[in-house]
Design an enzyme around this catalytic site. Structure first.
Site, PDB file in Angstrom:
ATOM      1  N   GLU A  86      32.868  39.350  32.158  1.00  0.00           N
ATOM      2  CA  GLU A  86      31.683  40.085  32.599  1.00  0.00           C
ATOM      3  C   GLU A  86      31.361  41.310  31.736  1.00  0.00           C
ATOM      4  OE1 GLU A  86      30.505  39.616  36.904  1.00  0.00           O
ATOM      5  OE2 GLU A  86      32.532  40.408  37.060  1.00  0.00           O
ATOM      6  N   HIS A 105      31.854  48.583  36.457  1.00  0.00           N
ATOM      7  CA  HIS A 105      31.497  47.427  37.286  1.00  0.00           C
ATOM      8  C   HIS A 105      32.643  47.223  38.263  1.00  0.00           C
ATOM      9  CE1 HIS A 105      30.601  43.632  38.970  1.00  0.00           C
ATOM     10  NE2 HIS A 105      31.608  43.021  38.377  1.00  0.00           N
ATOM     11  N   HIS A 107      33.943  45.690  42.427  1.00  0.00           N
ATOM     12  CA  HIS A 107      33.731  44.851  43.605  1.00  0.00           C
ATOM     13  C   HIS A 107      34.027  45.714  44.839  1.00  0.00           C
ATOM     14  CE1 HIS A 107      35.106  41.639  40.517  1.00  0.00           C
ATOM     15  NE2 HIS A 107      33.823  41.882  40.394  1.00  0.00           N
ATOM     16  N   HIS A 175      28.670  40.363  45.368  1.00  0.00           N
ATOM     17  CA  HIS A 175      29.563  40.508  44.221  1.00  0.00           C
ATOM     18  C   HIS A 175      30.097  41.944  44.088  1.00  0.00           C
ATOM     19  CE1 HIS A 175      29.905  39.884  39.545  1.00  0.00           C
ATOM     20  NE2 HIS A 175      30.950  40.475  40.047  1.00  0.00           N
TER      21      HIS A 175
END
Ligand SMILES: [Zn+2]
Length: 239
Positions: A86, A105, A107, A175
């Protein structure tokens, strides 16, 4: 594969790398990053490059794991290392936002419910007032799936950066989120307090009473981020 066609942005001050490693460990320590999230910074000497760990759980990242990428998220010198699928999230965020020098990024667990409902994730506390303007939500189906809900190419990364617009945080449906800032301390603050604010807001919502959100004219950028950073870094690095 060594990619000789992508020149390096040059050597980076070890203290800068040390802070990037600390950021990864701080966010893992606080449960914002699980075994898969990641933190990156723009290369201090070349805005067309960024620095991100090889594919490794954030709690274990070390200085030697940090790799350099161009904004297409191709490695400058891969040396056979496994890379995050990612990473395109980072490259496209840096490309779209010249004001951004650090990207997370995650979760972030309590953020997920806000990505799958129309309940807005907005600031309810002063310290999270960067969320006063709300968080746009990225729907990956709008650009096409490749591997489940993961962002695995530049097209998806660019679509996410477009949804982010000029905001500090974008949600990713089912996500996680994308968090950006001008520097590493600020991006850690934002990623952490996005999770904390989501927890507090979920509690407030459970009261089933009208909520007074922090309004945009009340929002204030925190001034003394170094105080919390020093504590978090010491905790996360075991010093
Ligand atoms: Zn992810």
């Amino acid at each position: 594969m060594s990619n000789a066609s992508i020149p390096s942005g040059g050597p980076v001050d070890p203290a800068v790398i040390d802070d990037l490693v600390a950021a990864s460990r701080i966010l893992a320590h606080h449960g914002v990053l699980d075994a898969w999230g990641h933190v990156s910074i723009r290369h201090p000497k070349n805005p067309e490059r960024y620095l991100l760990s090889r594919a490794r759980a954030p709690a274990l990242v070390e200085a030697g794991d940090i790799m350099e990428f161009d904004l297409n998220s191709d490695p400058v010198d891969q040396q056979g290392r496994r890379m995050f699928l990612e990473r395109y999230i980072h490259g496209e965020a840096f490309r779209a936002r010249p004001d951004v020098n650090a990207v997370v990024h995650s979760h972030s667990p309590t953020v997920i419910p806000f990505t799958v409902t129309d309940e807005p994730l907005k600031a309810i506390s002063h310290i999270a007032s960067f969320l006063a303007g709300g968080c746009p939500c990225f729907e990956i189906r709008d650009v096409g799936l490749t591997q489940g809900l993961l962002v695995t190419n530049n097209k998806q990364g660019a679509a996410l950066a477009k949804v982010l617009g000029d905001k500090p945080v974008a949600l990713m449906r089912g996500h996680g989120n994308l968090v950006v800032a001008s520097d590493i301390q600020r991006v850690v603050h934002r990623a952490l307090y996005t999770e904390v604010n989501a927890q507090q807001l979920a509690t407030a919502l459970s009261f089933r009473r009208p909520i007074k959100y922090v309004t945009e004219d009340e929002a204030q950028d925190p001034k003394r981020l170094g105080d919390s950073w020093d504590v978090w870094k010491a905790e996360a690095m075991g010093k």
